[in-house]
Write a protein that holds these residues in place. Structure first.
Motif, PDB file in Angstrom:
ATOM      1  N   UNK A  23       0.967 -28.254 -17.985  1.00 15.91           N
ATOM      2  CA  UNK A  23       1.060 -29.738 -18.110  1.00 15.91           C
ATOM      3  C   UNK A  23       0.111 -30.521 -18.493  1.00 15.91           C
ATOM      4  N   UNK A  24      -0.856 -30.304 -17.728  1.00 21.73           N
ATOM      5  CA  UNK A  24      -2.758 -30.664 -18.187  1.00 21.73           C
ATOM      6  C   UNK A  24      -2.810 -30.203 -19.303  1.00 21.73           C
ATOM      7  N   UNK A  25      -3.001 -29.166 -19.299  1.00 21.98           N
ATOM      8  CA  UNK A  25      -3.456 -28.441 -20.765  1.00 21.98           C
ATOM      9  C   UNK A  25      -2.657 -29.396 -21.944  1.00 21.98           C
ATOM     10  N   UNK A  31      -2.998 -35.615 -26.094  1.00 24.60           N
ATOM     11  CA  UNK A  31      -3.422 -37.196 -25.713  1.00 24.60           C
ATOM     12  C   UNK A  31      -4.274 -37.811 -27.221  1.00 24.60           C
ATOM     13  N   UNK A  32      -5.308 -36.971 -27.978  1.00 29.45           N
ATOM     14  CA  UNK A  32      -5.929 -37.489 -28.798  1.00 29.45           C
ATOM     15  C   UNK A  32      -5.675 -37.611 -29.584  1.00 29.45           C
ATOM     16  N   UNK A  63     -11.600 -33.239 -19.108  1.00 28.01           N
ATOM     17  CA  UNK A  63     -11.390 -33.555 -17.947  1.00 28.01           C
ATOM     18  C   UNK A  63     -10.153 -33.509 -18.075  1.00 28.01           C
ATOM     19  N   UNK A  64      -9.187 -33.247 -18.093  1.00 29.53           N
ATOM     20  CA  UNK A  64      -7.987 -32.451 -18.431  1.00 29.53           C
ATOM     21  C   UNK A  64      -8.131 -31.401 -18.770  1.00 29.53           C
ATOM     22  N   UNK A  72      -4.522 -24.070 -12.651  1.00 26.61           N
ATOM     23  CA  UNK A  72      -4.297 -22.735 -12.453  1.00 26.61           C
ATOM     24  C   UNK A  72      -5.433 -22.044 -10.987  1.00 26.61           C
ATOM     25  N   UNK A  73      -5.803 -21.724 -11.679  1.00 23.09           N
ATOM     26  CA  UNK A  73      -6.775 -20.835 -10.487  1.00 23.09           C
ATOM     27  C   UNK A  73      -6.391 -21.703  -9.200  1.00 23.09           C
TER      28      UNK A  73
END
Length: 253
Positions: A23-25, A31-32, A63-64, A72-73
């Protein structure tokens, strides 16, 4: 819900962190363009415009992307931990199975030895379990001709023990080792009771009665403690008059 279940439900669940990372990826990519869309600022003017857009894109996504990498790590670490835990549990279970198999092999070898001792025991032409039956009858006959006290029972037993010590000694030493082996094994109470039952099933009523007499004597002191602990006789001598008369002495000695 237990604390461990709560952990698995929440931060111990690798699926949660994997989807959080994905989701963050996804947000880093979206977002941009969402900002540009809502600010209506899609125009790029030459190389300078590209540089400005690159700074803008990097500032809003790095940052995201870093957060996504961390998540993921973390997912990989949780999955590895669970795999290691599963491997350890399988090893422990396999080890327990091997120990149980070793115990069974030794136990049944000891049972076979016991049966061989009984089978080869003889007094003249009398062999096997009949030997123990005849000895018991002689002890009981001598006891019934006395004042029938506890002392006279032990006197009768000791008299025949001294005459047949080559039979009693071998027999009871092996019997004691089997019960002690069960007692010291890493088994729960129900499992120990089951193995005691298997041993007891090998014995005739005459043998059980002689075990009882032995437990009342000084010679059976160590054996008596194990017999009491594991309720060795259970209800298998309830129809024996002498057992009913003196069984209370097991606890008092």
């Amino acid at each position: 819900m237990s604390e461990n279940e709560k952990k698995d439900k929440w931060y111990g669940n690798e699926n949660f962190w994997m989807w959080a990372g994905v989701t963050a990826c996804g947000l880093a990519l979206i977002i941009p363009f969402a900002i540009l869309l809502f600010t209506n600022n899609f125009s790029l003017e030459g190389i300078n415009g590209l540089g400005t857009f690159g700074d803008f894109f990097g500032g809003t996504t790095v940052g995201l992307f870093n957060l996504s990498s961390i998540l993921l790590v973390l997912t990989a670490v949780i999955m590895q931990r669970k795999e290691l835990e599963q491997t350890r549990n399988e090893f422990v279970q396999t080890n327990k199975t091997l120990i149980k198999q070793q115990f069974d092999n030794t136990f049944f070898n000891m049972i076979n030895l016991h049966n061989e001792i009984v089978r080869t025991t003889n007094i003249g032409e009398t062999i096997g379990k009949s030997v123990f039956k005849n000895i018991l009858n002689n002890i009981n006959r001598r006891f019934k001709g006395s004042n029938k006290s506890h002392e006279s029972l032990l006197d009768s037993y000791e008299y025949y023990y001294s005459n047949y010590d080559y039979i009693f000694g071998h027999y009871f030493r092996n019997m004691y080792r089997i019960v002690k082996f069960i007692d010291e094994a890493d088994l729960d109470s129900n499992e120990k009771k089951n193995y005691i039952g298997i041993l007891r099933a090998q014995l005739s009523t005459s043998e059980l009665s002689l075990v009882f007499y032995n437990a009342l004597s000084d010679k059976g002191d160590k054996f008596r403690k194990l017999i009491q602990k594991h309720e060795f006789f259970d209800d298998h001598l309830n129809d024996q008059e002498i057992y009913h008369q003196f069984k209370h002495l097991l606890a008092s000695r």
